[in-house]
Design a protein around this motif. Structure first.
Motif, short mmCIF file in Angstrom:
data_model
loop_
_atom_site.label_atom_id
_atom_site.label_comp_id
_atom_site.label_asym_id
_atom_site.label_seq_id
_atom_site.Cartn_x
_atom_site.Cartn_y
_atom_site.Cartn_z
N ARG A 115 -2.95 9.67 1.66
CA ARG A 115 -3.24 11.04 1.24
C ARG A 115 -2.17 12.06 1.62
O ARG A 115 -1.95 13.03 0.88
CB ARG A 115 -4.58 11.43 1.85
N TYR A 116 -1.52 11.90 2.75
CA TYR A 116 -0.62 12.94 3.26
C TYR A 116 0.78 12.39 3.53
O TYR A 116 1.05 11.20 3.31
CB TYR A 116 -1.17 13.52 4.57
N GLY A 117 1.64 13.26 4.03
CA GLY A 117 2.96 12.84 4.47
C GLY A 117 4.01 12.93 3.37
O GLY A 117 3.73 13.25 2.22
N THR A 118 5.23 12.62 3.75
CA THR A 118 6.35 12.69 2.81
C THR A 118 6.30 11.60 1.76
O THR A 118 6.99 11.69 0.74
CB THR A 118 7.69 12.59 3.57
N GLU A 119 5.50 10.56 2.00
CA GLU A 119 5.40 9.45 1.05
C GLU A 119 3.96 9.25 0.57
O GLU A 119 3.51 8.13 0.37
CB GLU A 119 5.95 8.17 1.67
N ALA A 120 3.24 10.36 0.38
CA ALA A 120 1.88 10.29 -0.13
C ALA A 120 1.88 9.66 -1.52
O ALA A 120 2.79 9.88 -2.32
CB ALA A 120 1.27 11.69 -0.18
N GLY A 121 0.85 8.88 -1.81
CA GLY A 121 0.76 8.26 -3.12
C GLY A 121 -0.13 7.03 -3.10
O GLY A 121 -0.77 6.70 -2.10
N ILE A 122 -0.15 6.33 -4.26
CA ILE A 122 -0.90 5.09 -4.42
C ILE A 122 0.10 3.93 -4.40
O ILE A 122 1.08 3.95 -5.14
CB ILE A 122 -1.67 5.09 -5.75
N TYR A 123 -0.15 2.94 -3.56
CA TYR A 123 0.79 1.84 -3.38
C TYR A 123 0.08 0.50 -3.50
O TYR A 123 -1.14 0.41 -3.37
CB TYR A 123 1.44 1.92 -1.99
N TRP A 124 0.90 -0.54 -3.73
CA TRP A 124 0.39 -1.89 -3.55
C TRP A 124 1.35 -2.70 -2.71
O TRP A 124 2.57 -2.50 -2.74
CB TRP A 124 0.08 -2.57 -4.88
N LEU A 125 0.75 -3.56 -1.90
CA LEU A 125 1.51 -4.47 -1.04
C LEU A 125 1.43 -5.86 -1.65
O LEU A 125 0.34 -6.43 -1.78
CB LEU A 125 0.93 -4.48 0.37
N LYS A 126 2.57 -6.40 -2.04
CA LYS A 126 2.61 -7.68 -2.72
C LYS A 126 2.42 -8.83 -1.73
O LYS A 126 3.13 -8.93 -0.74
CB LYS A 126 3.94 -7.86 -3.46
N ASN A 127 1.45 -9.67 -2.03
CA ASN A 127 1.17 -10.83 -1.21
C ASN A 127 2.34 -11.81 -1.32
O ASN A 127 2.63 -12.31 -2.41
CB ASN A 127 -0.12 -11.50 -1.68
N PRO A 128 3.03 -12.10 -0.20
CA PRO A 128 4.19 -12.99 -0.27
C PRO A 128 3.84 -14.46 -0.34
O PRO A 128 4.71 -15.30 -0.59
CB PRO A 128 4.92 -12.67 1.04
N GLY A 129 2.55 -14.78 -0.13
CA GLY A 129 2.13 -16.17 -0.20
C GLY A 129 2.37 -16.95 1.07
O GLY A 129 1.89 -18.07 1.21
N GLN A 130 3.10 -16.39 2.01
CA GLN A 130 3.36 -17.04 3.28
C GLN A 130 3.09 -16.03 4.40
O GLN A 130 3.52 -14.88 4.31
CB GLN A 130 4.80 -17.55 3.36
N THR A 131 2.41 -16.47 5.43
CA THR A 131 2.00 -15.55 6.49
C THR A 131 3.18 -14.95 7.25
O THR A 131 3.07 -13.88 7.84
CB THR A 131 1.08 -16.26 7.49
N SER A 132 4.31 -15.64 7.24
CA SER A 132 5.47 -15.14 8.00
C SER A 132 6.32 -14.16 7.22
O SER A 132 7.25 -13.57 7.76
CB SER A 132 6.35 -16.33 8.44
#
Length: 406
Positions: free
Chosen positions: A234-251
Motif C-alpha cells: 500500500r505505501y512507500g516508494t514502491e507501492a503497487g501490485i506485485y507477483w513473486l515467481k515461484n522458482p521451483g527450487q527452495t534454494s
C-alpha cells in the motif's frame, strides 16, 4: 379565484414527498440488500472492531466456516456455518484466543492432526504472529478453554498484517506466507519444522522488502504448474501490485515483478475471470476511488486500466469478481470506507457488467463506516451469491447481505 390554503398545503406536501423519493432513488438506498447479523460487537468479550473474514470448512459438513479477528477488542473467533436453513440466525462461535491489535486471522491445520487451527497476525504493541492450536476432539472444538495459543518467536517485533497458508518448500507441510508494514516490513514465510508444535523451530525466510502489505494470494500467474504469490503493497516508494515467481527450487530467489498500480494506495485484491479470455485478471481497490484492473497477455505483459468505485466513493477496501445477477457476465462487488462528508452514501455496492456498460447498484444502506474484505458465496442456498463481510467502526460486527436476485 385563488387556490385555497388547504389545497396549497396538499400540493406542498406532495412536492416534498416526490423530492424525498427522488433523493432516496438517487442515493440508491431503496435498492439495499437485507443484512443478516452473524455476530455483533461486545466489549466485555473482546469483540470490538471486526477486521476481516476468512473461510474454511472446519467440521466437514460442506459449509464454509469463518474466522475473524476483532482488532480493537482482541478476540480471535471461529463462526460455525449452520447451513442454508439457519444462515439468517446468529451463528454458533468459539473464541480461540485473545490478541490485542489483531489484523488478520486465517484457518490452517499446521500440525496435520485433522483439527483446523487458526493463525492470527498482530501489530501495535504485540507485533507478532500467533498460532491458536485447535483441540483434536470434535466436541472440544467449541470450547474456548481447549484451545492453546503460542507465538512464533521468529516473528517478534514486526507489525504483521496478513498471513496465507502455503506449502512453500514442497515438503508436504503447510508453511505460512506473511506480510508486515512500516519498519523492517517484508513479505516472508515461516517454515514448518518436523515438530510444528515447537514454535521456536519455525524459521522466517524473507522474500522481499515491503512497506505496508494489504493482501496476499497464491496464484499460478505464469501457468507453469507452480503456485506464485500475488500481493498488494500500500505505501512507500514502491507501492503497487506485485507477483513473486515461484522458482521451483527452495534454494532459489522468488523474483519480484510489477503487475500494476504503481505508486497508488492499493488495498485488498482479488484474482479471477473477467470473461472474454481475461482469466487471471487481478483487480484491486484503491484509496483514490479507483478499481485497478490488470490483465496478463500470453507474453507475460500486463495491461492496466481503471474504473471508478460505485457512486463516486473514494476509500476503496475490498473487491470480488462475481456474477451477481446471474446473467452470465462477471460483475464487480466492492466494499469501502464511507466518506465522512457524505454520510448518506452507501459503502458496499456492485458494478453491473451490462451490455450498455457498467451500472452501479447499492448493497448496503447508510449504516456502517469502515468495511473490510468480502467473500461472495451462496449462504441461504437459493442459487445466487450473497456477500459476507464485517465492519469496524459502527459496530455492525460480522454479517452477510442477502442477494435479492432469487
Amino acid at each position: 379565484m385563488g387556490i385555497k390554503l388547504p389545497l396549497l398545503i396538499v400540493i406542498w406536501i406532495g412536492l416534498i414527498w416526490i423530492d424525498t423519493a427522488t433523493f432516496c432513488a438517487g442515493t440508491a438506498l431503496a435498492e439495499s440488500w437485507k443484512r443478516h447479523t452473524i455476530d455483533t460487537s461486545d466489549r466485555a468479550s473482546g469483540k470490538r472492531g471486526a477486521d476481516g473474514v476468512r473461510l474454511t470448512d472446519v467440521n466437514g459438513d460442506g459449509h464454509p466456516d469463518i474466522t475473524t479477528g476483532w482488532e480493537e477488542g482482541g478476540a480471535v473467533v471461529v463462526y460455525l456455518n449452520p447451513g442454508p436453513s439457519r444462515a439468517k440466525d446468529r451463528w454458533e462461535s468459539v473464541t480461540v484466543g485473545s490478541v490485542k491489535g489483531v489484523e488478520d486471522a486465517v484457518f490452517a491445520d499446521l500440525d496435520a492432526d485433522g483439527a483446523i487451527d487458526v493463525v492470527s497476525c498482530a501489530e501495535g504493541k504485540i507485533n507478532n504472529v500467533f498460532i491458536h492450536w485447535a483441540p483434536k476432539s470434535k466436541p472440544d472444538y467449541q470450547l474456548t478453554e481447549k484451545w492453546k495459543t503460542d507465538a512464533f518467536p521468529a516473528t517478534t517485533g514486526r507489525r504483521w498484517m496478513f498471513a496465507m497458508p502455503m506449502d512453500m518448500n514442497q515438503d508436504g507441510r503447510i508453511d505460512l506466507v506473511i506480510g508486515s508494514k512500516n519498519k523492517d516490513a517484508i513479505v516472508g514465510w515461516l517454515e514448518n519444522p518436523a515438530n510444528p508444535r515447537n514454535t521456536a523451530d519455525w524459521k522466517l525466510h524473507q522474500l522481499t522488502p515491503a512497506s505496508w502489505i494489504m493482501s496476499i494470494k497464491a496464484v499460478d500467474v505464469d501457468r507453469d504448474g507452480q503456485q506464485d504469490i500475488v500481493y498488494s503493497d500500500r505505501y512507500g516508494t514502491e507501492a503497487g501490485i506485485y507477483w513473486l515467481k515461484n522458482p521451483g527450487q527452495t534454494s532459489s530467489i522468488w523474483e519480484r515483478r510489477l503487475i500494476g498500480g504503481e505508486g497508488k494506495q492499493v488495498m485488498f485484491l482479488c484474482v479471477g475471470d473477467l470473461g472474454a479470455g481475461k482469466n487471471h485478471a487481478v483487480i484491486c481497490a484503491t484509496l483514490d476511488g479507483s478499481l485497478i484492473q490488470c490483465i496478463p497477455s500470453e507474453s507475460g505483459e500486463w495491461t492496466e486500466t481503471s474504473l471508478p468505485l460505485p457512486f463516486g466513493l473514494k476509500a476503496g477496501k475490498g473487491v470480488a469478481i462475481a456474477d451477481v445477477n446471474m446473467d452470465g457476465r462477471p460483475d464487480l462487488v466492492t466494499t469501502s470506507e464511507a466518506q465522512r462528508e457524505a454520510d448518506e452514501m452507501v459503502a458496499v455496492a456492485w458494478k453491473e457488467n451490462s451490455e450498455q456498460g457498467w451500472i452501479d447498484h447499492a448493497i448496503s444502506d447508510a449504516r456502517g463506516r469502515k468495511f473490510d474484505r468480502l467473500e461472495m458465496l451462496d449462504l441461504d442456498g437459493d442459487g445466487d451469491l450473497d456477500l459476507l463481510t464485517c465492519e469496524e467502526v459502527h459496530d455492525l460486527g460480522v454479517f452477510w447481505y442477502e442477494n435479492p436476485e432469487n
